[in-house]
Design a protein around this motif. Structure first.
Motif, PDB file in Angstrom:
ATOM      1  N   ASP A  68       0.808  -1.228   0.000  1.00  0.00           N
ATOM      2  CA  ASP A  68       0.000   0.000   0.000  1.00  0.00           C
ATOM      3  C   ASP A  68       0.845   1.284   0.000  1.00  0.00           C
ATOM      4  O   ASP A  68       0.316   2.368   0.237  1.00  0.00           O
TER       5      ASP A  68
ATOM      6  N   ASP B 171      -1.568   3.900  -4.311  1.00  0.00           N
ATOM      7  CA  ASP B 171      -0.262   3.363  -4.703  1.00  0.00           C
ATOM      8  C   ASP B 171      -0.188   2.949  -6.168  1.00  0.00           C
ATOM      9  O   ASP B 171       0.910   2.737  -6.685  1.00  0.00           O
TER      10      ASP B 171
ATOM     11  N   ARG C 257      -7.622  -8.373  -0.740  1.00  0.00           N
ATOM     12  CA  ARG C 257      -7.471  -7.602   0.509  1.00  0.00           C
ATOM     13  C   ARG C 257      -8.022  -8.381   1.701  1.00  0.00           C
ATOM     14  O   ARG C 257      -7.574  -8.198   2.827  1.00  0.00           O
TER      15      ARG C 257
ATOM     16  N   ARG D  78      -1.176 -13.859  -0.260  1.00  0.00           N
ATOM     17  CA  ARG D  78      -1.732 -13.626  -1.590  1.00  0.00           C
ATOM     18  C   ARG D  78      -1.264 -14.662  -2.608  1.00  0.00           C
ATOM     19  O   ARG D  78      -1.981 -14.972  -3.560  1.00  0.00           O
TER      20      ARG D  78
HETATM   21  N1  HSE Z   1      -1.929  -1.920  -2.578  1.00  0.00           N
HETATM   22  C1  HSE Z   1      -3.103  -2.455  -3.185  1.00  0.00           C
HETATM   23  C2  HSE Z   1      -3.265  -3.890  -2.754  1.00  0.00           C
HETATM   24  C3  HSE Z   1      -2.944  -2.377  -4.681  1.00  0.00           C
HETATM   25  O1  HSE Z   1      -2.271  -4.621  -2.814  1.00  0.00           O
HETATM   26  O2  HSE Z   1      -4.346  -4.289  -2.347  1.00  0.00           O
HETATM   27  C4  HSE Z   1      -4.085  -2.976  -5.436  1.00  0.00           C
HETATM   28  O3  HSE Z   1      -5.030  -2.021  -5.741  1.00  0.00           O
END
Ligand code: HSE
Length: 291
Positions: free
Chosen positions: A18, A130, A172, A219
Motif C-alpha cells: 500500500d 499506490d 485484501r 496472496r
Molecule cells: N496496494 C493495493 C493492494 C494495490 O495490494 O491491495 C491494489 O489495488
C-alpha cells in the motif's frame, strides 16, 4: 476532445504494501474525453466486457464527479482488469489528467493523485493511491502519511500475467491484520534496501528488497503455480520476484540482458502448472501523457 495514455503500474513491490508503486512502460490504457451535460462511459479493449459502463460503478465516473467535469468518456483498455497491473488506476489516472485539461481545472499531477484515488475506491472499496500515483507521476513512487514522493528510476522488469482473475477486494480479505516484530524489522529492512536500489538504478538491491513475509505469502495462495514461477524466474536470472499489486500478475526485477529468459521461464512455469500466461518485458516508465 482530449486523449490521454496512462500506463499499467505495479504496486507494493513486496515490502511496500500500500506504499510503493512503479509505472510500467507497457501496457497502457487510452482515455478520450469530450464535454457533455452528463457523464457517459464507453469501454473497449482488453477485458472490456467485465467493466461496467454505469458512471456510478466505473472508476472514471467517480473521477468526473470529483472534478465536477461531466463528459463522454471512452476508455480503450490495454491493461486487463483484475490483473494486478493497476487496470482501474490507469483509467482513473488518464481520466483525471484528461478532464483536468478539458475543463482547464489547473490541478498539478500531484493534486490529481487523490482525485484519481477516488476512482480506486469505487473498485476496491478504499481510496489507496499506490497505483494512481505512479500512473500519473511515473517512475517509482512512495505514498505515505507524508504524501507522495516520486523518484525517477530505470529498472528492467518482467510482468507475467496468468489467465486467472483475482479481484482486489478478495485479495485484501486475505491480508493478515497483525504481524510480529521479526517480520516488521525484516520488512523495513527490505523496503529501505529497495528504495536505495531505486535511487541507484540497481536491479540487485531492488530485487532483494522485494522480499516480503507478511502480505505476499497470503496472496500467493490465490495464484496457482506462484512458487514454481518465482523459482523459475530466479533461476533464469531475476534478482527478485513478488506478486504484482493484488495479483495475479507476478513481477520480476532483473538485468536487461536476462529479461527474455526470465519472461519465458515464468510463462513455462505457469504452463507446467496448467495456467496460460503472457509476459510483458517491460521497465519502469513515465507517467500519463496527453496524446
Ligand atoms: N496496494 C493495493 C493492494 C494495490 O495490494 O491491495 C491494489 O489495488
Amino acid at each position: 476532445m482530449i486523449a490521454v495514455r496512462a500506463p499499467a503500474t505495479s504496486a507494493n513491490l513486496g515490502s511496500g504494501f500500500d506504499v510503493f508503486g512503479v509505472a510500467l512502460d507497457r501496457p497502457a490504457d487510452v482515455v478520450r474525453v469530450e464535454e457533455a451535460d452528463r457523464t457517459t462511459i464507453e469501454v473497449t479493449g482488453v477485458g472490456s466486457h467485465y467493466i461496467p459502463e454505469d458512471p456510478d460503478k466505473n472508476t472514471v465516473g467517480a473521477v468526473a464527479d470529483a472534478l465536477d467535469a461531466p463528459a463522454h468518456i471512452r476508455i480503450d483498455k490495454g491493461v486487463r482488469p483484475a490483473s494486478g497491473l493497476g487496470s482501474s488506476a490507469a483509467s482513473a489516472a488518464a481520466a483525471a489528467l484528461a478532464l483536468n485539461e478539458l475543463y482547464d481545472r489547473g490541478l498539478s499531477r500531484q493534486e490529481l493523485v487523490p482525485v484519481a484515488g477516488e476512482g480506486e475506491a469505487v473498485v476496491s472499496g478504499e481510496a489507496h493511491v499506490d497505483n494512481v500515483a505512479p500512473a500519473l507521476l511515473g517512475g517509482f513512487t512512495i505514498a505515505s502519511e507524508a504524501g507522495v514522493t516520486a523518484v525517477d528510476a530505470s529498472i528492467p522488469l518482467v510482468a507475467c500475467l496468468p489467465e486467472i482473475a483475482v479481484s482486489t477486494r478478495d485479495a485484501r480479505r486475505v491480508v493478515p491484520t497483525e504481524t510480529d516484530i521479526g517480520d516488521l524489522v525484516r520488512t523495513v529492512g527490505c523496503a529501505a534496501t529497495l528504495t536505495a536500489g531505486m535511487c541507484r538504478n540497481d536491479p540487485r538491491l531492488v530485487g532483494e528488497g522485494m522480499y516480503d513475509t507478511v502480505v505476499t505469502p497470503a496472496r500467493a495462495e490465490l495464484i496457482t503455480g506462484y512458487e514454481a514461477v518465482r523459482e523459475a524466474a530466479l533461476a533464469a536470472g531475476a534478482t527478485g520476484v513478488t506478486v504484482s499489486g493484488a495479483g495475479p500478475a507476478v513481477l520480476a526485477a532483473c538485468y536487461g540482458a536476462d529479461r527474455r529468459a526470465v519472461a519465458s521461464a515464468m510463462v513455462d512455469a505457469f504452463a507446467d502448472a496448467g495456467v496460460d500466461a503472457r509476459a510483458y518485458q517491460t521497465a519502469i516508465g513515465g507517467g500519463a501523457t496527453v496524446l
